[in-house]
Design a protein around this motif. Structure first.
Motif, PDB file in Angstrom:
ATOM      1  N   LEU A 128       0.812  -1.218   0.000  1.00  0.00           N
ATOM      2  CA  LEU A 128       0.000   0.000   0.000  1.00  0.00           C
ATOM      3  C   LEU A 128       0.843   1.265   0.000  1.00  0.00           C
ATOM      4  O   LEU A 128       0.412   2.303  -0.516  1.00  0.00           O
ATOM      5  CB  LEU A 128      -0.950   0.003   1.205  1.00  0.00           C
ATOM      6  CG  LEU A 128      -2.199  -0.877   1.066  1.00  0.00           C
ATOM      7  CD1 LEU A 128      -2.864  -1.068   2.423  1.00  0.00           C
ATOM      8  CD2 LEU A 128      -3.182  -0.270   0.074  1.00  0.00           C
ATOM      9  N   THR A 129       2.037   1.200   0.570  1.00  0.00           N
ATOM     10  CA  THR A 129       2.878   2.406   0.582  1.00  0.00           C
ATOM     11  C   THR A 129       3.320   2.802  -0.824  1.00  0.00           C
ATOM     12  O   THR A 129       3.717   3.942  -1.051  1.00  0.00           O
ATOM     13  CB  THR A 129       4.133   2.209   1.461  1.00  0.00           C
ATOM     14  OG1 THR A 129       4.967   1.188   0.897  1.00  0.00           O
ATOM     15  CG2 THR A 129       3.751   1.841   2.884  1.00  0.00           C
ATOM     16  N   LEU A 130       3.239   1.873  -1.776  1.00  0.00           N
ATOM     17  CA  LEU A 130       3.676   2.163  -3.141  1.00  0.00           C
ATOM     18  C   LEU A 130       2.711   3.064  -3.884  1.00  0.00           C
ATOM     19  O   LEU A 130       3.093   3.711  -4.867  1.00  0.00           O
ATOM     20  CB  LEU A 130       3.838   0.867  -3.941  1.00  0.00           C
ATOM     21  CG  LEU A 130       4.831  -0.167  -3.417  1.00  0.00           C
ATOM     22  CD1 LEU A 130       4.841  -1.376  -4.350  1.00  0.00           C
ATOM     23  CD2 LEU A 130       6.228   0.420  -3.285  1.00  0.00           C
ATOM     24  N   VAL A 131       1.447   3.097  -3.438  1.00  0.00           N
ATOM     25  CA  VAL A 131       0.433   3.837  -4.211  1.00  0.00           C
ATOM     26  C   VAL A 131       0.044   5.155  -3.558  1.00  0.00           C
ATOM     27  O   VAL A 131      -0.881   5.834  -4.016  1.00  0.00           O
ATOM     28  CB  VAL A 131      -0.821   2.962  -4.457  1.00  0.00           C
ATOM     29  CG1 VAL A 131      -0.466   1.766  -5.317  1.00  0.00           C
ATOM     30  CG2 VAL A 131      -1.471   2.521  -3.153  1.00  0.00           C
ATOM     31  N   GLY A 132       0.722   5.553  -2.492  1.00  0.00           N
ATOM     32  CA  GLY A 132       0.514   6.866  -1.888  1.00  0.00           C
ATOM     33  C   GLY A 132      -0.914   7.117  -1.448  1.00  0.00           C
ATOM     34  O   GLY A 132      -1.524   6.299  -0.742  1.00  0.00           O
ATOM     35  N   ALA A 133      -1.480   8.229  -1.885  1.00  0.00           N
ATOM     36  CA  ALA A 133      -2.825   8.625  -1.470  1.00  0.00           C
ATOM     37  C   ALA A 133      -3.890   7.646  -1.947  1.00  0.00           C
ATOM     38  O   ALA A 133      -4.980   7.567  -1.364  1.00  0.00           O
ATOM     39  CB  ALA A 133      -3.139  10.021  -1.997  1.00  0.00           C
ATOM     40  N   ASP A 134      -3.584   6.863  -2.991  1.00  0.00           N
ATOM     41  CA  ASP A 134      -4.553   5.884  -3.491  1.00  0.00           C
ATOM     42  C   ASP A 134      -4.783   4.744  -2.504  1.00  0.00           C
ATOM     43  O   ASP A 134      -5.716   3.959  -2.676  1.00  0.00           O
ATOM     44  CB  ASP A 134      -4.073   5.298  -4.825  1.00  0.00           C
ATOM     45  CG  ASP A 134      -4.272   6.268  -5.977  1.00  0.00           C
ATOM     46  OD1 ASP A 134      -4.961   7.285  -5.781  1.00  0.00           O
ATOM     47  OD2 ASP A 134      -3.735   6.014  -7.066  1.00  0.00           O
ATOM     48  N   ALA A 135      -3.932   4.631  -1.485  1.00  0.00           N
ATOM     49  CA  ALA A 135      -4.104   3.566  -0.490  1.00  0.00           C
ATOM     50  C   ALA A 135      -5.468   3.661   0.179  1.00  0.00           C
ATOM     51  O   ALA A 135      -6.088   2.641   0.488  1.00  0.00           O
ATOM     52  CB  ALA A 135      -2.994   3.647   0.558  1.00  0.00           C
ATOM     53  N   THR A 136      -5.948   4.880   0.396  1.00  0.00           N
ATOM     54  CA  THR A 136      -7.269   5.062   1.017  1.00  0.00           C
ATOM     55  C   THR A 136      -8.357   4.443   0.151  1.00  0.00           C
ATOM     56  O   THR A 136      -9.251   3.753   0.661  1.00  0.00           O
ATOM     57  CB  THR A 136      -7.557   6.565   1.225  1.00  0.00           C
ATOM     58  OG1 THR A 136      -6.586   7.102   2.124  1.00  0.00           O
ATOM     59  CG2 THR A 136      -8.946   6.763   1.816  1.00  0.00           C
TER      60      THR A 136
END
Length: 233
Positions: A128-136
């Motif tokens: 999830l850290t790879l996709v930044g704000a998209d993690a939400t």
């Protein structure tokens, strides 16, 4: 059920090409980036070496980030040296290599801060850290709470099918980003040698963004949080 209906039902159950690509990408990132492959050390081994050479957890974390920043920059430079003629091969290799290094760096940070990267929840949090704000959005799509840090995910007992949804969501976004990155980098990387410098610079900026996000999202486990992780193992 008619043969046509059976065929339709079978097609509906068959994973799409995008789903297969997403699953394959996530599997490879976890397998190589966290578990290691051949001479490419696992995240746990990287963390152990950093801990042995540095007096505090945070100095070891910073050492891991510095080490992988150099590797990422080198990967971006080498794969951009050939210019336009090598882009069809070098760009996919660069993007995959970048994310493998990012996964290993984040997983090593997690290990240093008390997380067990053999746990499925922790592995999903690393992705999830790879996709930044998209993690939400990924968490929301999987029906998981979207507030707070990723530590909430790793201290919970999450059903495996839900984690598979999380991983699939990350895979979809990374594949989409691969295409976007390719289009954005094409003009700058078309020239030999110059493309290498541009690739190294862009990759370094992106990598530092990911590691800063990881350092905030995965704080050191202490007290109740550490006990929760142990209890969910």
């Amino acid at each position: 059920m008619s043969s046509h209906e059976k065929s339709t039902a079978s097609d509906a159950e068959e994973p799409s090409a995008l789903e297969r690509r997403s699953a394959d990408l996530v599997t490879r990132l976890l397998k190589v980036g966290i578990d290691g492959l051949g001479p490419f050390d696992s995240a746990a081994k990287v963390a152990k070496a950093a801990r042995a050479d540095h007096p505090s957890t945070e100095s070891a974390v910073h050492a891991v980030v510095r080490q992988h920043t150099k590797l990422v920059a080198g990967n971006g430079f080498v794969t951009g040296l050939g210019g336009l003629f090598t882009l069809p091969v070098s760009l996919p290799a660069n993007v995959f290599g970048f994310h493998v290094l990012a996964v290993r760096a984040v997983a090593a940070i997690a290990e240093l801060r008390g997380y067990d990267t053999t746990k499925p929840e922790v592995r999903s949090a690393v992705l999830l850290t790879l996709v930044g704000a998209d993690a939400t959005d990924v968490l929301k799509s999987a029906g998981l709470p979207t507030g707070g840090r990723l530590v909430g995910l790793v201290t919970s007992r999450v059903p495996r099918p839900v984690l598979m949804l999380v991983n699939k969501g990350v895979g979809f976004r990374l594949i989409a980003k691969f295409g976007t990155q390719g289009l954005l980098r094409l003009p700058q990387r078309a020239l030999p040698v110059v493309g290498g410098a541009v690739g190294a610079g862009l990759d370094t900026v992106m990598f530092r963004r990911i590691t800063k996000n990881a350092e905030k999202a995965l704080p050191p486990l202490t007290g109740g949080a550490a006990q929760a992780v142990e209890g969910s193992a």
